[in-house]
Design a protein around this motif. Structure first.
Motif, PDB file in Angstrom:
ATOM      1  N   GLU A 276       0.845  -1.209   0.000  1.00  8.95           N
ATOM      2  CA  GLU A 276       0.000   0.000   0.000  1.00  8.95           C
ATOM      3  C   GLU A 276       0.874   1.251   0.000  1.00  8.95           C
ATOM      4  OE1 GLU A 276       0.415  -2.059   2.503  1.00  8.95           O
ATOM      5  OE2 GLU A 276       0.996  -0.785   4.178  1.00  8.95           O
ATOM      6  N   SER A 277       2.024   1.168   0.710  1.00 10.70           N
ATOM      7  CA  SER A 277       2.900   2.341   0.753  1.00 10.70           C
ATOM      8  C   SER A 277       3.594   2.529  -0.606  1.00 10.70           C
ATOM      9  CB  SER A 277       3.890   2.201   1.918  1.00 10.70           C
ATOM     10  OG  SER A 277       5.212   2.301   1.516  1.00 10.70           O
ATOM     11  N   ILE A 278       3.940   1.412  -1.265  1.00 11.05           N
ATOM     12  CA  ILE A 278       4.604   1.510  -2.575  1.00 11.05           C
ATOM     13  C   ILE A 278       3.643   2.108  -3.604  1.00 11.05           C
ATOM     14  CG2 ILE A 278       5.622   0.147  -4.458  1.00 11.05           C
ATOM     15  CD1 ILE A 278       6.592  -1.789  -2.146  1.00 11.05           C
ATOM     16  N   ILE A 279       2.389   1.629  -3.587  1.00 13.86           N
ATOM     17  CA  ILE A 279       1.396   2.140  -4.551  1.00 13.86           C
ATOM     18  C   ILE A 279       1.090   3.613  -4.253  1.00 13.86           C
ATOM     19  CG2 ILE A 279      -1.028   1.933  -5.311  1.00 13.86           C
ATOM     20  CD1 ILE A 279      -0.640  -1.155  -4.673  1.00 13.86           C
ATOM     21  N   ARG A 280       0.913   3.911  -2.953  1.00 15.15           N
ATOM     22  CA  ARG A 280       0.610   5.296  -2.558  1.00 15.15           C
ATOM     23  C   ARG A 280       1.743   6.232  -2.999  1.00 15.15           C
ATOM     24  NH1 ARG A 280       0.869   4.944   2.947  1.00 15.15           N
ATOM     25  NH2 ARG A 280       2.930   5.824   2.643  1.00 15.15           N
ATOM     26  N   GLU A 281       2.991   5.772  -2.815  1.00 12.59           N
ATOM     27  CA  GLU A 281       4.118   6.627  -3.226  1.00 12.59           C
ATOM     28  C   GLU A 281       4.154   6.811  -4.741  1.00 12.59           C
ATOM     29  OE1 GLU A 281       7.958   5.890  -1.665  1.00 12.59           O
ATOM     30  OE2 GLU A 281       7.338   6.170   0.415  1.00 12.59           O
ATOM     31  N   LYS A 282       3.755   5.752  -5.493  1.00 10.64           N
ATOM     32  CA  LYS A 282       3.730   5.878  -6.966  1.00 10.64           C
ATOM     33  C   LYS A 282       2.728   6.952  -7.381  1.00 10.64           C
ATOM     34  CE  LYS A 282       5.822   1.997  -9.144  1.00 10.64           C
ATOM     35  NZ  LYS A 282       7.119   2.485  -8.755  1.00 10.64           N
ATOM     36  N   ILE A 283       1.613   7.023  -6.633  1.00 12.82           N
ATOM     37  CA  ILE A 283       0.561   7.987  -7.005  1.00 12.82           C
ATOM     38  C   ILE A 283       0.844   9.364  -6.396  1.00 12.82           C
ATOM     39  CG2 ILE A 283      -1.932   8.483  -6.822  1.00 12.82           C
ATOM     40  CD1 ILE A 283      -2.282   5.388  -6.545  1.00 12.82           C
ATOM     41  N   ARG A 284       1.188   9.375  -5.088  1.00 10.80           N
ATOM     42  CA  ARG A 284       1.279  10.673  -4.391  1.00 10.80           C
ATOM     43  C   ARG A 284       2.697  11.040  -3.959  1.00 10.80           C
ATOM     44  NH1 ARG A 284      -3.254   9.067  -1.082  1.00 10.80           N
ATOM     45  NH2 ARG A 284      -2.148   9.806   0.751  1.00 10.80           N
ATOM     46  N   GLY A 285       3.699  10.238  -4.358  1.00  8.38           N
ATOM     47  CA  GLY A 285       5.092  10.582  -4.069  1.00  8.38           C
ATOM     48  C   GLY A 285       5.547  10.120  -2.688  1.00  8.38           C
ATOM     49  N   TRP A 286       6.881  10.231  -2.458  1.00 11.51           N
ATOM     50  CA  TRP A 286       7.460   9.819  -1.169  1.00 11.51           C
ATOM     51  C   TRP A 286       6.886  10.645  -0.024  1.00 11.51           C
ATOM     52  CZ3 TRP A 286       9.791  13.817   1.325  1.00 11.51           C
ATOM     53  CH2 TRP A 286      10.237  14.894   0.552  1.00 11.51           C
ATOM     54  N   GLN A 287       6.423  11.854  -0.371  1.00 13.58           N
ATOM     55  CA  GLN A 287       5.887  12.738   0.672  1.00 13.58           C
ATOM     56  C   GLN A 287       4.742  12.074   1.422  1.00 13.58           C
ATOM     57  OE1 GLN A 287       6.459  13.568  -2.506  1.00 13.58           O
ATOM     58  NE2 GLN A 287       7.530  15.522  -2.625  1.00 13.58           N
ATOM     59  N   SER A 288       4.004  11.172   0.730  1.00 12.93           N
ATOM     60  CA  SER A 288       2.829  10.559   1.374  1.00 12.93           C
ATOM     61  C   SER A 288       3.252   9.670   2.552  1.00 12.93           C
ATOM     62  CB  SER A 288       2.022   9.759   0.345  1.00 12.93           C
ATOM     63  OG  SER A 288       2.822   8.741  -0.217  1.00 12.93           O
ATOM     64  N   VAL A 290       5.964  10.252   4.397  1.00 17.60           N
ATOM     65  CA  VAL A 290       6.388  11.187   5.446  1.00 17.60           C
ATOM     66  C   VAL A 290       5.154  11.799   6.126  1.00 17.60           C
ATOM     67  CG1 VAL A 290       7.708  13.296   5.900  1.00 17.60           C
ATOM     68  CG2 VAL A 290       8.556  11.643   4.241  1.00 17.60           C
ATOM     69  N   ILE A 291       4.111  12.103   5.347  1.00 16.82           N
ATOM     70  CA  ILE A 291       2.891  12.673   5.934  1.00 16.82           C
ATOM     71  C   ILE A 291       2.326  11.719   6.990  1.00 16.82           C
ATOM     72  CG2 ILE A 291       0.453  13.217   5.445  1.00 16.82           C
ATOM     73  CD1 ILE A 291       1.402  14.488   2.802  1.00 16.82           C
ATOM     74  N   GLN A 292       2.283  10.428   6.656  1.00 20.54           N
ATOM     75  CA  GLN A 292       1.756   9.451   7.634  1.00 20.54           C
ATOM     76  C   GLN A 292       2.571   9.458   8.917  1.00 20.54           C
ATOM     77  OE1 GLN A 292       0.886   5.526   6.269  1.00 20.54           O
ATOM     78  NE2 GLN A 292      -1.051   6.298   5.491  1.00 20.54           N
ATOM     79  N   ALA A 293       3.909   9.520   8.751  1.00 21.84           N
ATOM     80  CA  ALA A 293       4.786   9.547   9.932  1.00 21.84           C
ATOM     81  C   ALA A 293       4.539  10.822  10.741  1.00 21.84           C
ATOM     82  CB  ALA A 293       6.249   9.467   9.490  1.00 21.84           C
ATOM     83  N   PHE A 294       4.401  11.958  10.045  1.00 17.91           N
ATOM     84  CA  PHE A 294       4.161  13.232  10.738  1.00 17.91           C
ATOM     85  C   PHE A 294       2.836  13.191  11.521  1.00 17.91           C
ATOM     86  CE2 PHE A 294       6.716  16.244   7.651  1.00 17.91           C
ATOM     87  CZ  PHE A 294       7.894  15.798   8.211  1.00 17.91           C
ATOM     88  N   VAL A 295       1.814  12.587  10.918  1.00 18.59           N
ATOM     89  CA  VAL A 295       0.502  12.541  11.597  1.00 18.59           C
ATOM     90  C   VAL A 295       0.641  11.806  12.944  1.00 18.59           C
ATOM     91  CG1 VAL A 295      -1.824  11.546  11.488  1.00 18.59           C
ATOM     92  CG2 VAL A 295      -0.908  12.770   9.503  1.00 18.59           C
ATOM     93  N   GLU A 296       1.371  10.689  12.924  1.00 22.48           N
ATOM     94  CA  GLU A 296       1.567   9.937  14.178  1.00 22.48           C
ATOM     95  C   GLU A 296       2.431  10.729  15.167  1.00 22.48           C
ATOM     96  OE1 GLU A 296       2.651   5.773  13.850  1.00 22.48           O
ATOM     97  OE2 GLU A 296       1.780   5.713  11.846  1.00 22.48           O
ATOM     98  N   GLU A 297       3.430  11.422  14.612  1.00 17.94           N
ATOM     99  CA  GLU A 297       4.315  12.225  15.469  1.00 17.94           C
ATOM    100  C   GLU A 297       3.509  13.354  16.134  1.00 17.94           C
ATOM    101  OE1 GLU A 297       7.262  14.295  13.194  1.00 17.94           O
ATOM    102  OE2 GLU A 297       8.647  14.512  14.865  1.00 17.94           O
ATOM    103  N   PHE A 298       2.580  13.965  15.382  1.00 15.14           N
ATOM    104  CA  PHE A 298       1.748  15.025  15.962  1.00 15.14           C
ATOM    105  C   PHE A 298       0.870  14.468  17.097  1.00 15.14           C
ATOM    106  CE2 PHE A 298       2.201  17.477  11.794  1.00 15.14           C
ATOM    107  CZ  PHE A 298       3.030  18.441  12.346  1.00 15.14           C
ATOM    108  N   ASP A 299       0.355  13.252  16.909  1.00 15.65           N
ATOM    109  CA  ASP A 299      -0.444  12.646  17.986  1.00 15.65           C
ATOM    110  C   ASP A 299       0.396  12.509  19.257  1.00 15.65           C
ATOM    111  OD1 ASP A 299      -2.660  12.442  16.389  1.00 15.65           O
ATOM    112  OD2 ASP A 299      -2.421  10.301  15.960  1.00 15.65           O
ATOM    113  N   ASP A 300       1.639  12.070  19.081  1.00  8.87           N
ATOM    114  CA  ASP A 300       2.523  11.913  20.238  1.00  8.87           C
ATOM    115  C   ASP A 300       2.873  13.264  20.851  1.00  8.87           C
ATOM    116  OD1 ASP A 300       2.586   9.193  20.312  1.00  8.87           O
ATOM    117  OD2 ASP A 300       4.553   8.975  19.381  1.00  8.87           O
ATOM    118  N   PHE A 301       3.003  14.271  19.997  1.00  3.99           N
ATOM    119  CA  PHE A 301       3.318  15.616  20.500  1.00  3.99           C
ATOM    120  C   PHE A 301       2.182  16.106  21.396  1.00  3.99           C
ATOM    121  CE2 PHE A 301       3.621  20.184  20.543  1.00  3.99           C
ATOM    122  CZ  PHE A 301       4.979  20.455  20.538  1.00  3.99           C
ATOM    123  N   ALA A 302       0.944  15.950  20.896  1.00  5.16           N
ATOM    124  CA  ALA A 302      -0.220  16.403  21.674  1.00  5.16           C
ATOM    125  C   ALA A 302      -0.308  15.621  22.986  1.00  5.16           C
ATOM    126  CB  ALA A 302      -1.493  16.230  20.848  1.00  5.16           C
TER     127      ALA A 302
END
Ligand SMILES: NC(=O)c1ccc[n+]([C@@H]2O[C@H](COP(=O)([O-])OP(=O)(O)OC[C@H]3O[C@@H](n4cnc5c(N)ncnc54)[C@H](O)[C@@H]3O)[C@@H](O)[C@H]2O)c1
Length: 346
Positions: A276-288, A290-302
């Protein structure tokens, strides 16, 4: 948690996308020296023409610092003085002393200070960390870690290889992530021996760094950070215990865990692929990814700001400072030819 973003460049834009998806955090304010760039991210957030206005805004509870590193210290200290939490992009600062001042300011203010080591949240990394922590691969012996990319062709601005801004080269850039990941998996090293090479790009910062780290309890790690990885961006980390090994690789993302009943005994091999990550990156780039990682990191920050544990993965200011200390210890070791001892963290 309401975030004010300072620095709306490449990573700031990805941070803003992650905040749009976050359930625990939101983007309420943006500032960048380039007003048009900041406004392009602002959408429902307020554009502030100065950092002071953003930091002082009652609509900002935490400041996200995504500028080049030479501004991280002043911005993090200003945020702390205003009673605001801060998440600072890596590297935390160019020098250990600057990192220390940032930590002191947050401590004095009683605010949270974290550093953007988002690769801790990559699924394959979680597999390695869990295999080590659970004792699945037995008693940890050693770790190998590598991060590389193609160097100057990858950089969009000269500050990215400017010694005064970054404090170093490959080890402070992509290498800082694996220094952090090794600490995250092995624990804190107290002995550092390394070589920094300048043979490819002719810069005053290294294009290749190799280091051996050893923790107090005798676990060793080899680290290599490269700006001459002609195959393109990648990193991997392998942990070896007396009953198996675990490996994380990116990109593409995959993980392997080998478990044995005794050293050299019968093996069970588990391979994890992330289609799913390989397909997602093909469509939306490597940034997708990193976005998932950031979302989890923000949860931990809060969670951390509310005094809760969260997933326990987020990198704190002390982690950011230690990664910078280790990189500088490698530079010192390379200069002197001697091993550098680091005082254990308090
Ligand atoms: N977490 C990661 O994996 C990751 C990856 C790449 C870069 N980074 C880090 O993110 C930070 C930003 O990198 P980038 O690639 O987005 O850089 P960038 O050059 O694309 O963006 C930086 C932005 O900061 C703005 N800026 C510069 N000085 C400023 C100041 N004093 N006040 C306000 N705005 C200012 C610039 O106008 C620009 O828009 C760096 O610390 C970098 O090392 C992190």
């Amino acid at each position: 948690m309401k975030f004010g973003l300072i620095g709306a460049g490449a990573i700031g834009a990805i941070r803003a996308s992650a905040l749009e998806r976050s359930k625990s955090c939101s983007l309420t304010a943006v500032h960048d020296l380039d007003e048009a760039r900041a406004r392009s991210l602002a959408s429902s957030a307020t554009f502030h023409p100065t950092v002071e206005a953003l930091i002082e805004s009652p609509d900002v509870e935490a400041v996200l610092i995504s500028t080049p590193p030479q501004f991280h210290e002043a911005l993090a200290v200003a945020a702390a003085k205003a009673g605001k939490h801060a998440l600072v992009e890596k590297p935390m600062a160019a020098t250990p002393d600057a990192c220390e001042r940032m930590i002191k300011a947050a401590k004095a203010a009683g605010t949270l200070l974290t550093v953007g080591y988002n690769q801790r949240y990559f699924p394959a990394l979680k597999v390695v960390r869990d295999a080590v922590m659970s004792g699945d691969i037995g008693r940890l012996s050693h770790v190998r870690a590598y991060a590389g990319h193609g160097g100057l062709g990858e950089f969009k601005a000269p500050w990215m290889y400017d010694h005064a801004v970054m404090g170093g080269g490959a080890l402070m850039d992509n290498g800082t992530h694996i220094v952090d990941l090794v600490r995250y998996i092995v624990g804190d090293p107290t002995e550092v021996f390394g070589q920094a090479l300048h043979r490819v790009w002719g810069l005053d910062v290294e294009d290749e760094a190799m280091a051996l780290l050893k923790s107090e309890d005798g676990v060793a790690a080899s680290i290599e950070a490269s700006w001459d990885e002609w195959k393109g961006y990648r990193f991997h980390i392998e942990a070896y215990g007396d009953r198996g090994m675990a490996k994380a690789y990116y990109a593409p993302m995959f993980a392997t865990v080998i478990r044995m009943d005794k050293p050299g005994g019968s093996k069970s091999v588990e391979r994890k692929f992330y289609p799913e990550s390989i397909i997602r990156e093909k469509i939306r780039g490597w940034q997708s990814t990193v976005i998932q990682a950031f979302v989890e990191e923000f949860d931990d920050f809060a969670a951390a700001a509310a005094g809760q544990q969260g997933s326990g993965r987020i990198a704190m200011g002390a982690d950011g400072m230690r990664a910078v200390q280790i990189a500088h210890a490698v530079y010192d070791s390379s200069r002197t030819g001697s091993q550098v001892k680091l005082a254990p963290l308090p």
